[in-house]
Design a protein around this motif. Structure first.
Motif, PDB file in Angstrom:
ATOM      1  N   THR A   1       0.830  -1.209   0.000  1.00  0.00           N
ATOM      2  CA  THR A   1       0.000   0.000   0.000  1.00  0.00           C
ATOM      3  C   THR A   1       0.862   1.254   0.000  1.00  0.00           C
ATOM      4  OG1 THR A   1      -1.785  -1.159   1.156  1.00  0.00           O
ATOM      5  CG2 THR A   1      -1.811   1.252   1.243  1.00  0.00           C
ATOM      6  N   ILE A   2       1.858   1.293   0.846  1.00  0.00           N
ATOM      7  CA  ILE A   2       2.735   2.469   0.926  1.00  0.00           C
ATOM      8  C   ILE A   2       3.481   2.683  -0.390  1.00  0.00           C
ATOM      9  CG2 ILE A   2       4.807   3.406   2.048  1.00  0.00           C
ATOM     10  CD1 ILE A   2       3.723   2.021   4.650  1.00  0.00           C
TER      11      ILE A   2
ATOM     12  N   SER B   1       3.169   5.746  -3.462  1.00  0.00           N
ATOM     13  CA  SER B   1       4.226   6.480  -4.174  1.00  0.00           C
ATOM     14  C   SER B   1       4.070   6.324  -5.683  1.00  0.00           C
ATOM     15  CB  SER B   1       5.619   6.030  -3.712  1.00  0.00           C
ATOM     16  OG  SER B   1       5.894   4.706  -4.118  1.00  0.00           O
ATOM     17  N   ALA B   2       3.707   5.117  -6.126  1.00  0.00           N
ATOM     18  CA  ALA B   2       3.467   4.903  -7.560  1.00  0.00           C
ATOM     19  C   ALA B   2       2.241   5.696  -8.010  1.00  0.00           C
ATOM     20  CB  ALA B   2       3.274   3.412  -7.849  1.00  0.00           C
ATOM     21  N   GLY B   3       1.232   5.755  -7.153  1.00  0.00           N
ATOM     22  CA  GLY B   3       0.039   6.542  -7.459  1.00  0.00           C
ATOM     23  C   GLY B   3       0.353   8.026  -7.590  1.00  0.00           C
ATOM     24  N   MET B   4       1.261   8.510  -6.746  1.00  0.00           N
ATOM     25  CA  MET B   4       1.671   9.923  -6.846  1.00  0.00           C
ATOM     26  C   MET B   4       2.367  10.178  -8.177  1.00  0.00           C
ATOM     27  SD  MET B   4       2.838  10.532  -2.873  1.00  0.00           S
ATOM     28  CE  MET B   4       3.808  11.949  -3.266  1.00  0.00           C
ATOM     29  N   ILE B   5       3.218   9.257  -8.578  1.00  0.00           N
ATOM     30  CA  ILE B   5       3.885   9.381  -9.883  1.00  0.00           C
ATOM     31  C   ILE B   5       2.841   9.414 -10.986  1.00  0.00           C
ATOM     32  CG2 ILE B   5       5.325   8.135 -11.560  1.00  0.00           C
ATOM     33  CD1 ILE B   5       6.990   7.170  -9.099  1.00  0.00           C
ATOM     34  N   GLN B   6       1.850   8.524 -10.878  1.00  0.00           N
ATOM     35  CA  GLN B   6       0.813   8.454 -11.903  1.00  0.00           C
ATOM     36  C   GLN B   6      -0.034   9.732 -11.936  1.00  0.00           C
ATOM     37  OE1 GLN B   6      -1.457   4.836 -11.868  1.00  0.00           O
ATOM     38  NE2 GLN B   6      -2.717   5.464 -13.583  1.00  0.00           N
ATOM     39  N   VAL B   7      -0.453  10.213 -10.781  1.00  0.00           N
ATOM     40  CA  VAL B   7      -1.291  11.420 -10.738  1.00  0.00           C
ATOM     41  C   VAL B   7      -0.514  12.635 -11.223  1.00  0.00           C
ATOM     42  CG1 VAL B   7      -2.478  13.031  -9.183  1.00  0.00           C
ATOM     43  CG2 VAL B   7      -2.869  10.576  -8.965  1.00  0.00           C
ATOM     44  N   PHE B   8       0.717  12.801 -10.754  1.00  0.00           N
ATOM     45  CA  PHE B   8       1.509  13.967 -11.166  1.00  0.00           C
ATOM     46  C   PHE B   8       1.812  13.941 -12.662  1.00  0.00           C
ATOM     47  CE2 PHE B   8       3.164  14.224  -6.584  1.00  0.00           C
ATOM     48  CZ  PHE B   8       2.189  15.148  -6.225  1.00  0.00           C
TER      49      PHE B   8
ATOM     50  N   ALA C   1       1.236   7.870 -17.983  1.00  0.00           N
ATOM     51  CA  ALA C   1       1.294   7.897 -16.522  1.00  0.00           C
ATOM     52  C   ALA C   1       1.244   6.480 -15.944  1.00  0.00           C
ATOM     53  CB  ALA C   1       0.145   8.739 -15.970  1.00  0.00           C
ATOM     54  N   LEU C   2       0.409   5.628 -16.520  1.00  0.00           N
ATOM     55  CA  LEU C   2       0.307   4.247 -16.055  1.00  0.00           C
ATOM     56  C   LEU C   2       1.627   3.509 -16.258  1.00  0.00           C
ATOM     57  CD1 LEU C   2      -1.429   1.869 -14.978  1.00  0.00           C
ATOM     58  CD2 LEU C   2      -2.000   1.379 -17.371  1.00  0.00           C
ATOM     59  N   LEU C   3       2.250   3.672 -17.400  1.00  0.00           N
ATOM     60  CA  LEU C   3       3.525   2.985 -17.673  1.00  0.00           C
ATOM     61  C   LEU C   3       4.616   3.418 -16.691  1.00  0.00           C
ATOM     62  CD1 LEU C   3       3.491   3.015 -21.574  1.00  0.00           C
ATOM     63  CD2 LEU C   3       3.061   1.076 -20.051  1.00  0.00           C
ATOM     64  N   LEU C   4       4.681   4.705 -16.403  1.00  0.00           N
ATOM     65  CA  LEU C   4       5.664   5.192 -15.417  1.00  0.00           C
ATOM     66  C   LEU C   4       5.396   4.571 -14.045  1.00  0.00           C
ATOM     67  CD1 LEU C   4       5.809   8.967 -16.436  1.00  0.00           C
ATOM     68  CD2 LEU C   4       7.572   7.219 -16.844  1.00  0.00           C
ATOM     69  N   SER C   5       4.132   4.507 -13.677  1.00  0.00           N
ATOM     70  CA  SER C   5       3.738   3.932 -12.397  1.00  0.00           C
ATOM     71  C   SER C   5       4.061   2.438 -12.325  1.00  0.00           C
ATOM     72  CB  SER C   5       2.236   4.162 -12.200  1.00  0.00           C
ATOM     73  OG  SER C   5       1.767   3.484 -11.081  1.00  0.00           O
TER      74      SER C   5
ATOM     75  N   THR D   1       9.367  -2.543  -9.660  1.00  0.00           N
ATOM     76  CA  THR D   1      10.753  -2.545  -9.204  1.00  0.00           C
ATOM     77  C   THR D   1      10.847  -2.497  -7.680  1.00  0.00           C
ATOM     78  OG1 THR D   1      11.404  -1.418 -11.235  1.00  0.00           O
ATOM     79  CG2 THR D   1      12.964  -1.343  -9.402  1.00  0.00           C
ATOM     80  N   ILE D   2      10.115  -1.582  -7.075  1.00  0.00           N
ATOM     81  CA  ILE D   2      10.198  -1.411  -5.623  1.00  0.00           C
ATOM     82  C   ILE D   2       9.506  -2.566  -4.882  1.00  0.00           C
ATOM     83  CG2 ILE D   2       9.649   0.147  -3.710  1.00  0.00           C
ATOM     84  CD1 ILE D   2      11.785   1.187  -5.725  1.00  0.00           C
ATOM     85  N   ASN D   3       8.334  -2.985  -5.350  1.00  0.00           N
ATOM     86  CA  ASN D   3       7.617  -4.061  -4.654  1.00  0.00           C
ATOM     87  C   ASN D   3       8.358  -5.389  -4.707  1.00  0.00           C
ATOM     88  OD1 ASN D   3       5.235  -3.223  -3.293  1.00  0.00           O
ATOM     89  ND2 ASN D   3       4.374  -2.687  -5.267  1.00  0.00           N
ATOM     90  N   ARG D   4       8.995  -5.693  -5.830  1.00  0.00           N
ATOM     91  CA  ARG D   4       9.726  -6.953  -5.924  1.00  0.00           C
ATOM     92  C   ARG D   4      10.819  -7.013  -4.862  1.00  0.00           C
ATOM     93  NH1 ARG D   4      14.344  -8.997  -7.514  1.00  0.00           N
ATOM     94  NH2 ARG D   4      15.146  -7.012  -8.215  1.00  0.00           N
ATOM     95  N   LYS D   5      11.473  -5.895  -4.661  1.00  0.00           N
ATOM     96  CA  LYS D   5      12.608  -5.883  -3.746  1.00  0.00           C
ATOM     97  C   LYS D   5      12.208  -5.704  -2.278  1.00  0.00           C
ATOM     98  CE  LYS D   5      17.180  -3.983  -3.162  1.00  0.00           C
ATOM     99  NZ  LYS D   5      18.262  -3.227  -3.731  1.00  0.00           N
TER     100      LYS D   5
END
Length: 129
Positions: A5-6, A10-17, A37-41, A47-51
């Protein structure tokens, strides 16, 4: 689920911005703004969730292909319904928000069960000194 969720926030912020940037600055229609925006997210979130969420030592190319399979279905559908809803007068940000919630829930379940299910906690965690 909490870490996912956290990180998804952050991915949602990237998508919205980025959606706002392409919509407001470049005056792009809904669907290309949403798609970029979806592709960037997606790249950030995977990347972050896998790790950090699933601690997966899973084969990264295979995991990426599994995520690609999810988005091969989700992306055209969500782009289609988003474009259709905005064309009939729905607010683009309301459509984006609803789509992001659907994406969040479905992606968590898909990644938790199908992508990383058997490889959760297989990566070596670094210990604090």
């Amino acid at each position: 689920a909490l870490k996912f969720t956290i990180i998804s926030i952050s991915a949602g912020m990237i998508q919205v911005f980025s959606f706002t940037f392409f919509t407001e600055v470049f005056r792009m229609p809904y669907w290309p703004s949403y798609l970029i925006a979806l592709l960037l997210s997606i790249v950030w979130n995977f990347t972050i969730n896998r790790k950090y969420t699933f601690y997966s030592a899973n084969n990264v190319p295979i995991a990426m292909l599994k995520v690609l399979a999810f988005y091969a279905v989700f992306t055209p559908l969500s782009t289609w319904w988003g474009d259709a809803l905005t064309k009939i007068g729905w607010n683009a940000y309301l459509v984006l928000g609803g789509t992001m919630i659907i994406n969040f829930v479905s992606e968590f379940l898909y990644q938790r069960i199908f992508v990383f299910g058997k490889s959760i906690d297989t990566a070596v965690k670094k210990k604090a000194v």
